[in-house]
Motif scaffolding. Sequence first.
Motif, PDB file in Angstrom:
ATOM      1  N   LEU A  70       0.839  -1.202   0.000  1.00 52.44           N
ATOM      2  CA  LEU A  70       0.000   0.000   0.000  1.00 52.44           C
ATOM      3  C   LEU A  70       0.871   1.249   0.000  1.00 52.44           C
ATOM      4  O   LEU A  70       0.602   2.212  -0.735  1.00 52.44           O
ATOM      5  N   PHE A  74       2.278   1.575  -3.454  1.00 54.96           N
ATOM      6  CA  PHE A  74       1.220   2.017  -4.369  1.00 54.96           C
ATOM      7  C   PHE A  74       1.026   3.526  -4.277  1.00 54.96           C
ATOM      8  O   PHE A  74       0.927   4.218  -5.292  1.00 54.96           O
ATOM      9  N   CYS A  79       1.293  -0.404 -10.784  1.00 55.31           N
ATOM     10  CA  CYS A  79      -0.122  -0.038 -10.806  1.00 55.31           C
ATOM     11  C   CYS A  79      -0.341   1.343 -10.191  1.00 55.31           C
ATOM     12  O   CYS A  79      -1.156   2.131 -10.686  1.00 55.31           O
ATOM     13  N   GLY A  80       0.385   1.642  -9.112  1.00 54.28           N
ATOM     14  CA  GLY A  80       0.248   2.962  -8.508  1.00 54.28           C
ATOM     15  C   GLY A  80       0.724   4.067  -9.421  1.00 54.28           C
ATOM     16  O   GLY A  80       0.142   5.150  -9.465  1.00 54.28           O
ATOM     17  N   ALA A  94      -7.856   5.012 -12.001  1.00 61.44           N
ATOM     18  CA  ALA A  94      -7.652   4.721 -10.579  1.00 61.44           C
ATOM     19  C   ALA A  94      -8.241   3.367 -10.189  1.00 61.44           C
ATOM     20  O   ALA A  94      -7.565   2.543  -9.545  1.00 61.44           O
ATOM     21  N   THR A 131      -6.156  -0.036  -9.269  1.00 66.62           N
ATOM     22  CA  THR A 131      -6.297  -0.582  -7.918  1.00 66.62           C
ATOM     23  C   THR A 131      -6.668  -2.057  -7.954  1.00 66.62           C
ATOM     24  O   THR A 131      -6.125  -2.873  -7.196  1.00 66.62           O
ATOM     25  N   TRP A 167      -3.835  -4.283  -8.884  1.00 67.55           N
ATOM     26  CA  TRP A 167      -2.881  -4.448  -7.779  1.00 67.55           C
ATOM     27  C   TRP A 167      -3.443  -5.360  -6.693  1.00 67.55           C
ATOM     28  O   TRP A 167      -2.761  -6.266  -6.211  1.00 67.55           O
ATOM     29  N   ILE A 168      -4.709  -5.158  -6.316  1.00 70.51           N
ATOM     30  CA  ILE A 168      -5.290  -5.893  -5.189  1.00 70.51           C
ATOM     31  C   ILE A 168      -5.461  -7.377  -5.492  1.00 70.51           C
ATOM     32  O   ILE A 168      -5.117  -8.239  -4.661  1.00 70.51           O
TER      33      ILE A 168
END
Length: 468
Positions: A131, A134, A176-177, A207, A211, A214-215
């Motif tokens: 996190l 990110f 990804c961030g 966004a 996200t 990534w998650i």
Amino acid sequence: MTIIIVIMLITGYLLISTGHLTGVNKAAIAMFIGTVGWVVYICWGADFVMSQHPHEYAEFLSGHQPSSDTVKYFIYDEVFLKYVGHAASIVMFLLATMTIVEILNNNGCFDFVVEWIRTRNSKRLLWTITLTTFILSANLDNLTTTTMMLVIMHNIVRSRRQRMLIGAAIVLAATCGGCFTVIGDPTGLLLWGNGAVTATNFSKYLALPATISWIVPTILINRVLPDRLDTEWTAPPYRGNDTNLNRWQRLVMLFVGIGGLWFIPTFHNITKLSPFLGALCVLSVLWVVNEAFNRKLNDADQMAQQRIPRAIQYGTIQQMLFVMGIMMGMGVMSETGVLGDISAWIDYNIHNIWIVGILSGILSAVVDTFTIAITDISLYSVVKADTLGSWADNSYILHFAQNGAYWKVIAYSTAVGGCLLSVGSASGLAFMKMEHVRLGWYLKEITPKVLAGFILGLIVLWAEISLV
């Protein structure tokens, strides 16, 4: 000569994609393409100029007789410098943001991250470190953020297999961030600088897909980690005498550095100046604050003893040279007229930006994220809304207008698609080198997880664009 330039570029792409096997640095290949390509171009400049810029050249001559020298002067003034300016603006932005990271790191501002993730619980450590990655990568360069977080993780986790899994999640989180903001990745910065996207609209659409991409893989990686990690907490690394700064001073510097970068899109909207100027402004303010807080070190002539992490320093130089070389090489390709022929072929035979996006994502994993992204971006110019006229009802043409779907699809697909293989990005290569990761292991353990997130994120992006 056009064929020679194209062959040279394709050969360069192949060498970049096999750099992990040959050991040849991709920055060196990119610089070779960018420099030699323009040398070849200018040697036969008259043919290229007459085919691509006949009217501009006639105005440049102003009635004077053409000669080999006038052609070269025209290429330098009217063609070459345009591409140099675009490439230099990206490189200057990277230089500013990477220097900001180095100043913050040298002053212990990121030691708060180590304090925050201090745990042996695998779930908490994985999610807190990814996190943080990110969030940071949305404002800083991906490679610099990845390298910094990998160093932190490497000093904490003792088990090599656990480091490999968490390191892969860090690379994915950084990618990804970075892809959903215009300042977090060179591709977004290039699109923003070219006027293809606006900062707010770009982040609004990317966004959620970023996200999700990534998650989802991080959840899957978390399932194969043990409940308890083999960790060892050591003292923060020595950085000269800069760790004498107290907590509030470090927080102020962190606020100035990160908060200043958040202000850059607003700076660009107000002034219309290049974003790199805003980044340099933030760097100058942070630099002044740094010297004010470290004035005792300055008086003692101890600032020179501060150690910049070699991994960040060396990676910074390579990344800037790579971006410069690739952009210059793509500029040569654009001036030959080949890219126009390729885009016409795509429009006629494929005529679907989503297929182009998926193919670009796959190629990014094999070749390189930024290389494929800039190739896709160079194929088309931004369509001005006031020039559409009777074409305004053509949804395909509208994909290439400012904030059009094509630019978002390419930004997302090339970024996340580059994580399908560890060799698809500079961050992935840094991860492979630092943790001695084999491509076969990554393909077996990580690629299926990244692919699941990539597909789900692409579906979400399709739904967002289709609802408009």
